[in-house]
Design an enzyme around this catalytic site. Structure first.
Site, PDB file in Angstrom:
ATOM      1  N   GLY A  35       0.824  -1.201   0.000  1.00 41.48           N
ATOM      2  CA  GLY A  35       0.000   0.000   0.000  1.00 41.48           C
ATOM      3  C   GLY A  35       0.856   1.249   0.000  1.00 41.48           C
ATOM      4  CB  CYS A  36       0.187   4.620  -1.333  1.00 38.12           C
ATOM      5  SG  CYS A  36      -1.486   4.874  -0.707  1.00 38.12           S
ATOM      6  CE1 TYR A  37      -1.744   8.381   3.573  1.00 41.54           C
ATOM      7  CE2 TYR A  37      -3.525   6.823   3.231  1.00 41.54           C
ATOM      8  CZ  TYR A  37      -3.085   8.133   3.300  1.00 41.54           C
ATOM      9  OH  TYR A  37      -3.958   9.176   3.112  1.00 41.54           O
TER      10      TYR A  37
END
Lengths: 343, 343, 343, 343
Positions: free
Chosen positions: D146-148
């Site tokens: 995921g990005c975060y």
């Protein structure tokens, strides 16, 4: 590899040139200079270059000395003496400023300066590649066009070339992102003043006016005088020019389209949008494309041409590289096939 | 206190009306409705109303029943039946939609609908206060003008009234903030699509065109056909209209200025900017002002008028309140003297 | 009407004060000054005031002379001598700068200055109304709190007052709109540098840190040392502070909520949001509200408090007016019941 | 050339993959699909691809059939059956969704789903290259992070690896641009709702929490439970994570720096900023870099790590390509050396 240097690398146009040239297959940046930031590393000003390109900003003389081709992004009036020097040393110059764009009369009227080196102008060429490519011969100095000028000239050249336009009717309503105003601090580009704001500026008095008229007059074969109104847009990049021209006689949309298709046949950076689509600066950002869409207002027999460019690329650094490619016989698209992101 | 209700209070125009009416000295909102959000508290949709105004959105019938004056912010076609009902019950209606703006011919051509209640239109009035104030008599239905229409009509009315304009030359290049597109979700107003983007839309085909032409034709005393091109601007609020008109004969800037000063003498919401200043939507936001600046392109004998309004206030809710004030004989500025913030 | 003057009216805080005071029922602005723009009309700098308020910016002495109460929005170090002068002339001063906010030790440590007029500080009071209202007696000088300070102190005061927080655990992660940086030009607030950018600044070293600690220590009854990290947000107005505090022991959400409700009972500018709602700066802009939402991270036994204010209103000019209202016994909300727009 | 296909090419992650893969030296996109837009040309959705890439969006089966490697950007729950199919056909899969990121317990707790194909997970690998590069063997399925998660894990991995952090003290305050919310329409990403707004969302309840904890627990060698609060930022691209961690004992800035330098030695996409510099998402946009800056709050013995990535590149499509490069033994940086523009 061609050794190139950038004078004025601390400004936005210079920094964009530096970025784009990193991937050029035939040219290599060997020196960069800045009057205001001499001695600083470019990564201090532009941390995006961290681990990509690290170099101390030197003075202009050092750039000239080390380079075969010099790009200059300077305030007007400074490129003429620089051009003289380049010529004496057998170097070439692509000037992103205004010194080699206009006839002396226009330069005097709009910039308040006479040519300091009149002889130089005989050895220089002004070039929007799609319009003047053939003019590049062996000149050593090239005047790179203005951003608004590129946008407006590419939008209107075909219809004027076809002699279909009422030459008294031309209105160019342009909107430019804030990079067009440069890196220098000013109140109108202070964040809180520019954000959530919108207005025209230099109404019918912007210095790009005579340059647009010069290009269109040449294409039309007669003197064109037009109204040009730029607006400051709260986006970083991009110019939309909404251009209005009354047609001399009624033409069908297909006919108009054909005029544009023929005019730009084979051009790799011109994207003539399909009927029904409208040019948006969003889709050309960070690329060298110029998107053009055609719209006929039948009720008024008026053609509306919308053109979109990235002011820093096709409107400045990208076009300068395109011109370099032409001057040196490189593939015209070398280093310029960036795909615009949609978001 | 006049009992007013808002039908369509969940949309942006309705919510802005609700906000502005909170401070009106002569009117009090007694009911608000929403088709889509019936049963919800307005604070659920608009938390800005927390501890200011708390009310459940009811249905339209309840609004009509409880109110003396109804404001409607509805999709076109829905206000005619509503108007009929209001009339039958002895209520008044100010419609922020398109149903009471146009002649039946124009309504049919641009909206594809015929009048469902033709008799109603004889009892209704269309009103931009600065242009049509005198027409308000005892009508029970008022058609509130479109946002672009207000901006363009106020910009051009004086010069057309003076018979100084070439009526074939009118071009209106407008740019509107995204609230103009409403609260309804759409791809072009999705944040990442709208941000850092800019383009025209509905080129020479926007439905506000006939309404502008209707206003200007009336003022000019002859049929006006013009080119209108709206653009979507990535700001929340505000419209700039850059209007171009060729002058029939040469006029000095002073003369043109005098025409505008005389035309708008005593108008409290028109701010004619001093020579050299340019209207910017930044300075009218959240207010009912319309700023107008005049610019003469002597080279082309073309007048450029720039007008700036807040599309949600002078372009919608504020003007509706101004019209209410006129209909009921309140002070025309009541509830409307908001001072625009500069930032 | 109380005669008030504004020293430093050309800056954002001063200009906002001027705007808000236009509608105050008990105070009237009689003079405004600016060091940099003396002699100019305020409408030159802020065209939003056109036809609303027109006045030449004079010098500070004239403001002091004409006014009973002086608001000063000056760089730190300049308000102490001004305060002395006001006192000598029997005038009152509300200082929006830093000179009357801190103990001399903190002032020295964080601003590098000693008090130039130590006696003055005994006659001055520092006041966030919701926390220090009772301290206002007959003082002639009032230190108006910092914007971040207001936001963070209001978020955390209740839980610290309840002795429920681990005082070593406090982290305040704040994000402020660009008006917080003022009207002065700087590279980080140049449009193209600030737009589409985001970063913290002055990490754990911002001068508002000791002021927050001072407020919270007072409430907690023991020394609080905390981490404060501000970020520059590409919006014009508003501060969000996301505040983290570990609880000494487990508390239910209801219990925490009750602590806040009790603490802020009767406060008209504090809006404690319902469970499940999250404070957003969007809904407090242009108003004097402070929205607070409470969130319990049960997994970590950590309370997260989000507070939202308009940095120019509750964070500066609005709070200064609220303090004026308290000093003079006016209704505390006089001139401050602006309803925030949702868009 | 490796034949690759993209399932879910109409979404932002898919479209970004498509754009980045155009210049990859070892891979070629042979098919793209979209559930919602099957049958449309990708240029209809993304006009930036005009004259660059033209292809009809087909169905997922066709992509699987034509490709050797499939990238999937799908809602969670859909990639497991797809993975099964790929395996049966001897194809490889890089999943940009959540299906192959978490343990079954976490997947169940945070997504409410059990594994539909448990066997598959034994044959899959989860990989942030800088942390898990060595784990890639011959797996056919790769779960892209995921990005975060990428942003937070890269920020904190070194200090946790050094056993220097108090594991109960970790707070991650992240701010993401709006592309993170995807192309799907929603009120909070409607332009006028998102612009000039700012707030956290899913406070201490975002589904990336367990994925961050999983990564950090693995590095720390013991269970990490932390507070993660994401915020929606009104920019198109980029994530800033401001990460707070209390140090177990006092460490000098030099020592901390050394820990990070050693940990990321030789990493080409990690740019550890010089002391005094602060990571800004502006300087990583459109690139695969992760910029990290280190800040010690000595007063609180707390380390603050700021990391900046482009959520669509290092946070999604770029990292997926980096993972492809690793899976196939290509140069890890192939197709990924984009230079971020500064403006």
């Amino acid at each position: 590899m061609l050794k190139v240097g950038i004078i004025g690398a601390s400004g936005y146009a210079g920094a964009e040139l530096l970025r784009l040239l990193q991937t050029h297959p035939n040219a290599k940046v060997v020196a960069i200079s800045s009057h205001s930031f001499e001695g600083k590393n470019i990564t201090e000003l532009y941390p995006n270059f961290n681990s990509v390109y690290s170099e101390i900003l030197c003075d202009a003389d050092e750039v000239v000395e080390k380079s075969e081709l010099i790009f200059a992004a300077l305030p007007h009036g400074l490129s003429e003496p620089l051009g003289k020097k380049c010529l004496e040393l057998g170097k070439k110059l692509i000037d992103l400023g205004a010194d080699f764009r206009l006839s002396e009369d226009d330069y005097k009227e709009w910039y308040g300066l006479t040519y300091s080196e009149p002889e130089l102008h005989k050895k220089s060429v002004y070039c929007i590649p799609e319009l003047h490519r053939g003019k590049i011969k062996n000149q050593s100095i090239l005047g790179n066009p203005g951003c608004y000028v590129t946008s407006a000239s590419l939008a209107l050249a075909p219809i004027l070339s076809a002699k279909a336009a009422d030459l008294n009717s031309i209105i160019i309503d342009s909107k430019s992102g804030a990079t067009g105003a440069g890196r220098g601090l000013a109140l109108n580009t202070h964040y809180t003043e520019c954000n959530e704001a919108f207005a025209p500026y230099k109404i019918a008095s912007h210095r790009h006016t005579p340059e647009i008229e010069q290009n269109l007059s040449e294409i039309a074969g007669e003197k064109v005088v037009l109204t040009f109104v730029p607006h400051l847009l709260a986006v970083n990049r991009g110019i939309i020019s909404t251009c209005y021209v009354t047609l001399k006689e009624r033409l069908s949309e297909e006919k108009i389209r054909k005029i544009y298709e023929d005019f730009y046949k084979g051009e790799q950076f011109i994207r003539l949008l399909e009927p029904g689509k409208i040019a948006n600066l969003k889709y050309v950002k960070y690329s060298n494309y110029c998107d053009i869409s055609l719209h006929l207002d039948k009720r008024c027999n008026r053609l509306i041409v919308v053109s979109a460019i990235d002011n820093m690329v096709k409107g400045a650094a990208g076009q300068a590289i395109q011109n370099m490619n032409l001057m040196y016989g490189f593939d015209e698209t070398a280093g310029l096939m960036m795909i615009p992101p949609a978001f």
